[in-house]
Design a protein around this motif. Sequence first.
Motif, PDB file in Angstrom:
ATOM      1  N   TYR A  22      12.828-100.563 -29.031  1.00 55.14           N
ATOM      2  CA  TYR A  22      11.667 -99.690 -28.976  1.00 55.14           C
ATOM      3  C   TYR A  22      12.218 -98.281 -28.826  1.00 55.14           C
ATOM      4  O   TYR A  22      12.912 -97.977 -27.854  1.00 55.14           O
ATOM      5  CB  TYR A  22      10.776-100.045 -27.782  1.00 55.14           C
ATOM      6  N   ARG A  23      11.938 -97.430 -29.783  1.00 55.02           N
ATOM      7  CA  ARG A  23      12.581 -96.112 -29.833  1.00 55.02           C
ATOM      8  C   ARG A  23      11.675 -95.040 -29.221  1.00 55.02           C
ATOM      9  O   ARG A  23      10.502 -94.910 -29.587  1.00 55.02           O
ATOM     10  CB  ARG A  23      12.949 -95.758 -31.271  1.00 55.02           C
ATOM     11  N   ILE A  24      12.248 -94.278 -28.301  1.00 57.92           N
ATOM     12  CA  ILE A  24      11.534 -93.240 -27.546  1.00 57.92           C
ATOM     13  C   ILE A  24      12.232 -91.901 -27.732  1.00 57.92           C
ATOM     14  O   ILE A  24      13.457 -91.829 -27.732  1.00 57.92           O
ATOM     15  CB  ILE A  24      11.519 -93.584 -26.036  1.00 57.92           C
ATOM     16  N   ALA A  25      11.454 -90.834 -27.871  1.00 54.23           N
ATOM     17  CA  ALA A  25      12.003 -89.474 -27.862  1.00 54.23           C
ATOM     18  C   ALA A  25      11.604 -88.800 -26.552  1.00 54.23           C
ATOM     19  O   ALA A  25      10.541 -89.095 -25.989  1.00 54.23           O
ATOM     20  CB  ALA A  25      11.487 -88.671 -29.045  1.00 54.23           C
ATOM     21  N   THR A  74      13.134 -92.481 -38.600  1.00 51.56           N
ATOM     22  CA  THR A  74      13.531 -92.559 -37.190  1.00 51.56           C
ATOM     23  C   THR A  74      12.831 -93.704 -36.465  1.00 51.56           C
ATOM     24  O   THR A  74      13.350 -94.221 -35.478  1.00 51.56           O
ATOM     25  CB  THR A  74      13.228 -91.250 -36.443  1.00 51.56           C
ATOM     26  N   ASP A  75      11.638 -94.079 -36.934  1.00 51.16           N
ATOM     27  CA  ASP A  75      10.895 -95.201 -36.348  1.00 51.16           C
ATOM     28  C   ASP A  75      10.651 -95.009 -34.851  1.00 51.16           C
ATOM     29  O   ASP A  75      10.702 -95.958 -34.071  1.00 51.16           O
ATOM     30  CB  ASP A  75      11.628 -96.518 -36.604  1.00 51.16           C
ATOM     31  N   ILE A  76      10.386 -93.764 -34.441  1.00 53.32           N
ATOM     32  CA  ILE A  76      10.096 -93.472 -33.036  1.00 53.32           C
ATOM     33  C   ILE A  76       8.658 -93.875 -32.728  1.00 53.32           C
ATOM     34  O   ILE A  76       7.738 -93.563 -33.482  1.00 53.32           O
ATOM     35  CB  ILE A  76      10.333 -91.980 -32.736  1.00 53.32           C
ATOM     36  N   LYS A  77       8.489 -94.570 -31.609  1.00 50.11           N
ATOM     37  CA  LYS A  77       7.168 -95.085 -31.234  1.00 50.11           C
ATOM     38  C   LYS A  77       6.474 -94.239 -30.172  1.00 50.11           C
ATOM     39  O   LYS A  77       5.246 -94.222 -30.100  1.00 50.11           O
ATOM     40  CB  LYS A  77       7.296 -96.518 -30.721  1.00 50.11           C
ATOM     41  N   SER A  78       7.248 -93.571 -29.314  1.00 53.19           N
ATOM     42  CA  SER A  78       6.652 -92.791 -28.223  1.00 53.19           C
ATOM     43  C   SER A  78       7.446 -91.517 -27.980  1.00 53.19           C
ATOM     44  O   SER A  78       8.664 -91.490 -28.173  1.00 53.19           O
ATOM     45  CB  SER A  78       6.603 -93.592 -26.919  1.00 53.19           C
ATOM     46  N   LEU A  79       6.746 -90.480 -27.541  1.00 52.34           N
ATOM     47  CA  LEU A  79       7.375 -89.229 -27.118  1.00 52.34           C
ATOM     48  C   LEU A  79       6.989 -88.968 -25.673  1.00 52.34           C
ATOM     49  O   LEU A  79       5.797 -88.981 -25.325  1.00 52.34           O
ATOM     50  CB  LEU A  79       6.912 -88.060 -27.993  1.00 52.34           C
ATOM     51  N   LEU A  80       7.988 -88.721 -24.822  1.00 47.89           N
ATOM     52  CA  LEU A  80       7.764 -88.359 -23.429  1.00 47.89           C
ATOM     53  C   LEU A  80       8.043 -86.868 -23.264  1.00 47.89           C
ATOM     54  O   LEU A  80       9.092 -86.383 -23.704  1.00 47.89           O
ATOM     55  CB  LEU A  80       8.669 -89.157 -22.492  1.00 47.89           C
ATOM     56  N   ILE A  81       7.128 -86.136 -22.612  1.00 52.49           N
ATOM     57  CA  ILE A  81       7.300 -84.695 -22.379  1.00 52.49           C
ATOM     58  C   ILE A  81       7.230 -84.467 -20.878  1.00 52.49           C
ATOM     59  O   ILE A  81       6.176 -84.631 -20.255  1.00 52.49           O
ATOM     60  CB  ILE A  81       6.240 -83.866 -23.116  1.00 52.49           C
ATOM     61  N   CYS A  82       8.367 -84.048 -20.290  1.00 57.25           N
ATOM     62  CA  CYS A  82       8.531 -84.036 -18.832  1.00 57.25           C
ATOM     63  C   CYS A  82       8.157 -82.711 -18.167  1.00 57.25           C
ATOM     64  O   CYS A  82       8.786 -82.318 -17.180  1.00 57.25           O
ATOM     65  CB  CYS A  82       9.968 -84.405 -18.474  1.00 57.25           C
ATOM     66  N   GLY A  83       7.168 -82.004 -18.677  1.00 53.84           N
ATOM     67  CA  GLY A  83       6.667 -80.819 -17.992  1.00 53.84           C
ATOM     68  C   GLY A  83       7.172 -79.498 -18.514  1.00 53.84           C
ATOM     69  O   GLY A  83       8.076 -79.439 -19.344  1.00 53.84           O
ATOM     70  N   ASP A  84       6.570 -78.414 -17.999  1.00 48.08           N
ATOM     71  CA  ASP A  84       6.800 -77.052 -18.487  1.00 48.08           C
ATOM     72  C   ASP A  84       6.604 -76.999 -19.997  1.00 48.08           C
ATOM     73  O   ASP A  84       7.460 -76.535 -20.752  1.00 48.08           O
ATOM     74  CB  ASP A  84       8.188 -76.544 -18.082  1.00 48.08           C
ATOM     75  N   LEU A  85       5.441 -77.476 -20.405  1.00 46.33           N
ATOM     76  CA  LEU A  85       5.072 -77.451 -21.815  1.00 46.33           C
ATOM     77  C   LEU A  85       4.943 -76.006 -22.297  1.00 46.33           C
ATOM     78  O   LEU A  85       5.310 -75.696 -23.435  1.00 46.33           O
ATOM     79  CB  LEU A  85       3.743 -78.182 -22.032  1.00 46.33           C
ATOM     80  N   THR A  86       4.420 -75.142 -21.440  1.00 43.59           N
ATOM     81  CA  THR A  86       4.141 -73.766 -21.820  1.00 43.59           C
ATOM     82  C   THR A  86       4.985 -72.782 -21.021  1.00 43.59           C
ATOM     83  O   THR A  86       5.559 -73.124 -19.983  1.00 43.59           O
ATOM     84  CB  THR A  86       2.656 -73.434 -21.597  1.00 43.59           C
ATOM     85  N   LYS A 107       0.503 -90.138 -36.899  1.00 44.65           N
ATOM     86  CA  LYS A 107       1.578 -91.025 -37.343  1.00 44.65           C
ATOM     87  C   LYS A 107       1.650 -92.305 -36.506  1.00 44.65           C
ATOM     88  O   LYS A 107       2.495 -93.171 -36.744  1.00 44.65           O
ATOM     89  CB  LYS A 107       2.931 -90.305 -37.247  1.00 44.65           C
ATOM     90  N   GLY A 108       0.781 -92.407 -35.509  1.00 46.67           N
ATOM     91  CA  GLY A 108       0.800 -93.574 -34.638  1.00 46.67           C
ATOM     92  C   GLY A 108       1.830 -93.511 -33.541  1.00 46.67           C
ATOM     93  O   GLY A 108       2.158 -94.529 -32.921  1.00 46.67           O
ATOM     94  N   ILE A 109       2.374 -92.317 -33.280  1.00 44.68           N
ATOM     95  CA  ILE A 109       3.357 -92.133 -32.212  1.00 44.68           C
ATOM     96  C   ILE A 109       2.620 -91.740 -30.933  1.00 44.68           C
ATOM     97  O   ILE A 109       1.898 -90.727 -30.911  1.00 44.68           O
ATOM     98  CB  ILE A 109       4.388 -91.049 -32.589  1.00 44.68           C
ATOM     99  N   ASN A 110       2.772 -92.539 -29.888  1.00 38.91           N
ATOM    100  CA  ASN A 110       2.108 -92.255 -28.616  1.00 38.91           C
ATOM    101  C   ASN A 110       2.857 -91.171 -27.859  1.00 38.91           C
ATOM    102  O   ASN A 110       4.072 -91.271 -27.667  1.00 38.91           O
ATOM    103  CB  ASN A 110       2.038 -93.516 -27.759  1.00 38.91           C
TER     104      ASN A 110
END
Length: 425
Positions: A22-25, A74-86, A107-110
């Motif tokens: 399961y591929r995560i970015a 890349t077949d990435i299924k999920s993206l995690l963003i750990c804060g300080d977006l802005t 694209k169906g990427i959570n």
Amino acid sequence: MKVLLIKILLFISIVVGASEPYRIAVITDIHYLSPQLMDGGYAVENYMQTTGRMIKYTPEVLDSVLSHITNDKTDIKSLLICGDLTKDGERQSHLDFAKKLEVLKNKGINTFVIPGNHDINVPSPMKYIGNKSFKTESVSPAEFEEIYKDYGYNNCFSRDTTSLSYATVLHKDTNNRETWLIAIDAARYEDYKTSSISAGRIKRSTEQWIMDILEQAKNKKAQVYGMMHWGLTEHFPMQGELMPNYIVNDWKRLADKFADMGMSMIFTGHSHANDITKHTSQKGNTIYDIETGTLSSYPFTYRIIDDFSTKTDIYTYRIEATEENPNLAKQSKEILSEIADKMIKSRINKFAPNIDIERRQYLSDLLAQLFIMHVHGDENGFSEYNNIIKELGDEYEINDFNLDFEPMDNDITINKPDARIIPIP
């Protein structure tokens, strides 16, 4: 013979299916400033030179990363963003940032977000026009949740009632074993008055909610990962004393509790460094703090993670250039080095005011170089300074000084469940 062949083929298909990861970015500390809130004037250039955050180029950097993530190959299924977006919680920046995430949703990427200290209730978010800066709108906790409702808050199975924390099912493997993600809000935006607060803490009520989720995961035999803006463990010697605001408050106790309750990894940011450390509790349980560098300055890092049932492969990627700035990484590294040198000189003057000028310059040069190695990860070239560091350790009575805690930082494999570390060639 035919039956035997069918059984062999069936076995192979099961093994192959189970081996698919399961591929995560993972990205963090984007410090995105909407292009609507800046131009190419002096105010923007001055901000970049004084802070090291290359906000003028961050929109293009982000586009490049998202393009890689959404590439079908890349077949990435999920993206995690750990804060300080802005950059500083500008409402327009949040709206534009969320708009960019729509391409992943289509694209169906959570995508799952959590706030950092630069995202909510910031007292003075600014826009930069010409030679001047002007105040603009921020967002409240409720507005943050509404803007990012499709990126964690509407597809979770549990919400903490006293913070913006939530728990969600990240994925389910071929054996129907679930992996849960606990997104932990440790920001102190409720306490902001004249400025944001760099330090982070987990409320007691939120901690109890986390422990309840971990207990549920144990009962269901689910694997649990965490995500938080602040680090859960030290990433270099004496970080808790020298830079306590970059680790969550009461980190030793919390790291022990999370590890003992089965959280095996936590994805973090805040320090703008690409570094991985492990913490082993007094009971012998281990949790890995996988800290990812910023997309707003050198070395512009993000991670792609292949999560198997038996191991986790972690890969680091970097943005070296953009169309607008083909020398982006080099320019940012130079700016960051200058800023580090100034900050280190200031610290030396404060803590060792009687040191001679030559020694002060020598130490500041050395520590600035070590800082750049640290943010890059794996501290390549650190061995050249081993003797010098040993001398400093002896002088300041620091035993077993090691800049880079185990394991390696950029490309590694963590095997489950024995957690042996293997470098990826």
